[in-house]
Design a protein around this motif. Structure first.
Motif, PDB file in Angstrom:
ATOM      1  N   GLU A 162      -0.956  13.091  55.294  1.00 20.50           N
ATOM      2  CA  GLU A 162      -2.114  12.132  56.360  1.00 20.50           C
ATOM      3  C   GLU A 162      -3.140  13.120  56.858  1.00 20.50           C
ATOM      4  O   GLU A 162      -2.975  13.533  57.715  1.00 20.50           O
ATOM      5  CB  GLU A 162      -1.949  10.522  56.850  1.00 20.50           C
ATOM      6  N   GLY A 163      -4.242  12.803  56.432  1.00 19.72           N
ATOM      7  CA  GLY A 163      -5.482  13.169  57.530  1.00 19.72           C
ATOM      8  C   GLY A 163      -5.735  14.761  56.831  1.00 19.72           C
ATOM      9  O   GLY A 163      -6.621  15.256  56.982  1.00 19.72           O
ATOM     10  N   GLU A 164      -4.678  15.123  55.776  1.00 18.68           N
ATOM     11  CA  GLU A 164      -5.106  16.464  55.011  1.00 18.68           C
ATOM     12  C   GLU A 164      -6.440  16.441  53.999  1.00 18.68           C
ATOM     13  O   GLU A 164      -6.576  15.250  53.309  1.00 18.68           O
ATOM     14  CB  GLU A 164      -4.338  17.262  54.317  1.00 18.68           C
ATOM     15  N   ARG A 165      -7.379  17.654  54.538  1.00 17.41           N
ATOM     16  CA  ARG A 165      -8.104  17.378  53.685  1.00 17.41           C
ATOM     17  C   ARG A 165      -8.204  18.892  52.009  1.00 17.41           C
ATOM     18  O   ARG A 165      -8.063  19.904  52.848  1.00 17.41           O
ATOM     19  CB  ARG A 165      -9.803  17.589  54.450  1.00 17.41           C
ATOM     20  N   VAL A 166      -8.774  18.924  51.164  1.00 18.63           N
ATOM     21  CA  VAL A 166      -8.487  20.354  50.314  1.00 18.63           C
ATOM     22  C   VAL A 166     -10.028  19.538  49.543  1.00 18.63           C
ATOM     23  O   VAL A 166     -10.383  19.254  48.995  1.00 18.63           O
ATOM     24  CB  VAL A 166      -7.637  19.845  49.156  1.00 18.63           C
ATOM     25  N   PRO A 167     -10.534  21.422  49.748  1.00 20.50           N
ATOM     26  CA  PRO A 167     -12.329  21.595  49.252  1.00 20.50           C
ATOM     27  C   PRO A 167     -11.824  21.192  48.069  1.00 20.50           C
ATOM     28  O   PRO A 167     -10.865  21.966  47.157  1.00 20.50           O
ATOM     29  CB  PRO A 167     -12.493  23.343  49.895  1.00 20.50           C
ATOM     30  N   ILE A 168     -13.313  20.635  47.367  1.00 16.14           N
ATOM     31  CA  ILE A 168     -13.175  20.362  45.402  1.00 16.14           C
ATOM     32  C   ILE A 168     -14.082  21.878  45.197  1.00 16.14           C
ATOM     33  O   ILE A 168     -15.631  21.525  45.639  1.00 16.14           O
ATOM     34  CB  ILE A 168     -13.656  19.514  44.893  1.00 16.14           C
ATOM     35  N   ASP A 169     -13.930  22.832  44.387  1.00 20.58           N
ATOM     36  CA  ASP A 169     -14.787  23.621  44.120  1.00 20.58           C
ATOM     37  C   ASP A 169     -15.738  22.989  42.868  1.00 20.58           C
ATOM     38  O   ASP A 169     -15.287  22.804  41.826  1.00 20.58           O
ATOM     39  CB  ASP A 169     -14.626  24.982  43.982  1.00 20.58           C
ATOM     40  N   GLY A 170     -17.004  23.379  42.589  1.00 19.67           N
ATOM     41  CA  GLY A 170     -17.533  23.355  40.751  1.00 19.67           C
ATOM     42  C   GLY A 170     -16.981  24.350  40.066  1.00 19.67           C
ATOM     43  O   GLY A 170     -16.214  24.713  40.120  1.00 19.67           O
ATOM     44  N   ASP A 171     -16.514  23.224  38.384  1.00 20.48           N
ATOM     45  CA  ASP A 171     -16.062  24.110  37.674  1.00 20.48           C
ATOM     46  C   ASP A 171     -16.390  23.888  36.780  1.00 20.48           C
ATOM     47  O   ASP A 171     -17.739  24.494  36.823  1.00 20.48           O
ATOM     48  CB  ASP A 171     -14.464  23.694  37.379  1.00 20.48           C
ATOM     49  N   ASP A 172     -16.657  25.140  35.674  1.00 21.25           N
ATOM     50  CA  ASP A 172     -17.161  25.573  34.410  1.00 21.25           C
ATOM     51  C   ASP A 172     -17.985  23.754  33.693  1.00 21.25           C
ATOM     52  O   ASP A 172     -18.736  24.243  32.790  1.00 21.25           O
ATOM     53  CB  ASP A 172     -16.289  26.046  33.270  1.00 21.25           C
ATOM     54  N   ARG A 173     -17.224  23.176  34.133  1.00 27.29           N
ATOM     55  CA  ARG A 173     -17.723  21.851  33.552  1.00 27.29           C
ATOM     56  C   ARG A 173     -18.934  21.046  33.993  1.00 27.29           C
ATOM     57  O   ARG A 173     -20.151  20.274  33.956  1.00 27.29           O
ATOM     58  CB  ARG A 173     -17.152  20.979  33.325  1.00 27.29           C
ATOM     59  N   MET A 174     -19.782  21.756  35.188  1.00 23.97           N
ATOM     60  CA  MET A 174     -20.169  21.371  36.368  1.00 23.97           C
ATOM     61  C   MET A 174     -21.264  22.677  36.593  1.00 23.97           C
ATOM     62  O   MET A 174     -20.837  23.847  36.077  1.00 23.97           O
ATOM     63  CB  MET A 174     -19.498  21.093  38.117  1.00 23.97           C
ATOM     64  N   PRO A 175     -22.776  22.678  36.745  1.00 25.40           N
ATOM     65  CA  PRO A 175     -23.956  23.640  37.026  1.00 25.40           C
ATOM     66  C   PRO A 175     -23.746  24.214  38.554  1.00 25.40           C
ATOM     67  O   PRO A 175     -24.736  24.854  38.470  1.00 25.40           O
ATOM     68  CB  PRO A 175     -24.930  22.532  36.768  1.00 25.40           C
ATOM     69  N   THR A 176     -22.591  24.419  39.479  1.00 25.62           N
ATOM     70  CA  THR A 176     -22.068  24.475  39.999  1.00 25.62           C
ATOM     71  C   THR A 176     -21.011  24.960  40.633  1.00 25.62           C
ATOM     72  O   THR A 176     -19.777  24.257  39.881  1.00 25.62           O
ATOM     73  CB  THR A 176     -22.509  24.089  41.419  1.00 25.62           C
ATOM     74  N   ASP A 177     -20.886  25.866  41.225  1.00 26.12           N
ATOM     75  CA  ASP A 177     -19.789  26.326  41.889  1.00 26.12           C
ATOM     76  C   ASP A 177     -19.159  26.312  43.431  1.00 26.12           C
ATOM     77  O   ASP A 177     -18.188  26.513  43.957  1.00 26.12           O
ATOM     78  CB  ASP A 177     -19.463  27.661  41.373  1.00 26.12           C
ATOM     79  N   GLU A 178     -20.226  25.696  43.965  1.00 31.60           N
ATOM     80  CA  GLU A 178     -20.128  25.125  45.414  1.00 31.60           C
ATOM     81  C   GLU A 178     -19.075  24.358  46.219  1.00 31.60           C
ATOM     82  O   GLU A 178     -18.546  23.286  44.620  1.00 31.60           O
ATOM     83  CB  GLU A 178     -21.341  25.308  45.938  1.00 31.60           C
ATOM     84  N   VAL A 179     -18.921  24.096  47.122  1.00 28.48           N
ATOM     85  CA  VAL A 179     -17.704  22.726  47.661  1.00 28.48           C
ATOM     86  C   VAL A 179     -18.605  21.832  47.024  1.00 28.48           C
ATOM     87  O   VAL A 179     -19.453  21.559  47.408  1.00 28.48           O
ATOM     88  CB  VAL A 179     -17.722  22.948  48.921  1.00 28.48           C
ATOM     89  N   VAL A 180     -18.271  21.077  46.327  1.00 25.83           N
ATOM     90  CA  VAL A 180     -18.737  19.618  45.781  1.00 25.83           C
ATOM     91  C   VAL A 180     -18.103  18.601  46.641  1.00 25.83           C
ATOM     92  O   VAL A 180     -18.610  17.435  46.725  1.00 25.83           O
ATOM     93  CB  VAL A 180     -18.686  18.951  44.003  1.00 25.83           C
ATOM     94  N   GLY A 181     -16.857  18.128  47.305  1.00 27.16           N
ATOM     95  CA  GLY A 181     -16.405  17.763  47.894  1.00 27.16           C
ATOM     96  C   GLY A 181     -15.442  17.734  48.087  1.00 27.16           C
ATOM     97  O   GLY A 181     -14.876  18.533  48.108  1.00 27.16           O
ATOM     98  N   TYR A 182     -14.065  16.932  48.674  1.00 28.90           N
ATOM     99  CA  TYR A 182     -12.881  16.888  48.902  1.00 28.90           C
ATOM    100  C   TYR A 182     -11.940  15.985  48.575  1.00 28.90           C
ATOM    101  O   TYR A 182     -12.263  14.813  48.816  1.00 28.90           O
ATOM    102  CB  TYR A 182     -13.033  17.188  50.837  1.00 28.90           C
TER     103      TYR A 182
END
Length: 246
Positions: A162-182
């Motif tokens: 509970e409370g843990e967060r894992v970054p979600i990076d943009g993948d090859d289906r997206m126009p960015t590889d930045e962190v796009v959410g959690y």
């Protein structure tokens, strides 16, 4: 450009509009509001959800908005509108966005923040429901989804504490590889494994602040209080309209 959902547009036109929406969106903090303001009850937070009357002809959406300040419900409103656009993967905002805007237009107050049951930047063209409506209304917005549409978690999201967060990076289906959410584990119970929520910025909020806002909203269950309240209200309205038409 008018980003309001229009059933006369082709799929290619809708996808092009989503790219323009993403270009208009601000995925950094441009907001005079902090997660602490939410916790302390100094902000008007609107939860948005929908239910559907799909056994009718035409099919209709029941869009519910509940605005809260801390534990107090300040306003609740809704709209019942026809669904003029079919479900197309990746274009959900065109089907559901118009009905949501109809409900938002009936609000008397002006929310400081919207929480949507759906994605924001975690989307093939970085323009999910929270981004689409957030840009149209120019209101800070956050998407809170129950499943991951696209993107790649940096670590396993199975059985997160509970409370843990894992970054979600943009993948090859997206126009960015930045962190796009959690991936955000809002609650975890001994009685069974609970999957995380997937939180992403819609507009005028960064990915990091978006998940902080969701955490600040709290709640005894998996969903944050604003969207859980809206979900319950939408279900209540659906029962009322179903009984009325029976």
């Amino acid at each position: 450009m008018d980003f309001t959902p229009d059933p006369e547009r082709s799929r290619a036109e809708m996808e092009s509009i989503q790219r323009e929406i993403a270009a208009e969106a601000t995925f950094v903090d441009a907001i005079d509001l902090t997660p602490g303001d939410v916790t302390e009850g100094d902000a008007l937070v609107a939860g948005v959800d929908q239910a559907f009357l799909l056994d009718e002809e035409p099919e209709r959406a029941v869009s519910a908005v509940i605005v809260s300040r801390g534990g107090e419900v300040v306003e609740r409103t809704h709209a019942v509108t026809g669904l003029s656009i079919p479900y197309i993967p990746g274009l959900l905002a065109f089907r559901e966005g118009g009905p949501i805007l109809a409900a938002v237009d009936t609000l008397d107050c002006e929310p400081d923040l919207f929480l949507f049951d759906g994605s924001g930047r975690i989307h093939y063209r970085e323009a999910g429901l929270a981004t689409h409506v957030g840009v149209i209304t120019d209101t800070p917005s956050v998407g809170v989804a129950k499943s991951l549409l696209c993107g790649e978690p940096r670590a396993s999201v199975d059985e997160l504490p509970e409370g843990e967060r894992v970054p979600i990076d943009g993948d090859d289906r997206m126009p960015t590889d930045e962190v796009v959410g959690y991936a955000y584990q809002s609650r975890q119970f001994d009685s069974g494994r609970i999957n995380p929520l997937y939180v992403s910025p819609g507009h005028r909020v960064s990915a990091e602040t978006a998940v902080e806002f969701v955490a600040a909203c709290g709640g005894e269950y998996k969903l944050p209080k604003p969207t859980r309240r809206a979900d319950a209200y939408a279900d209540e309205l659906k029962r009322e309209y179903t009984d009325t038409n029976a």
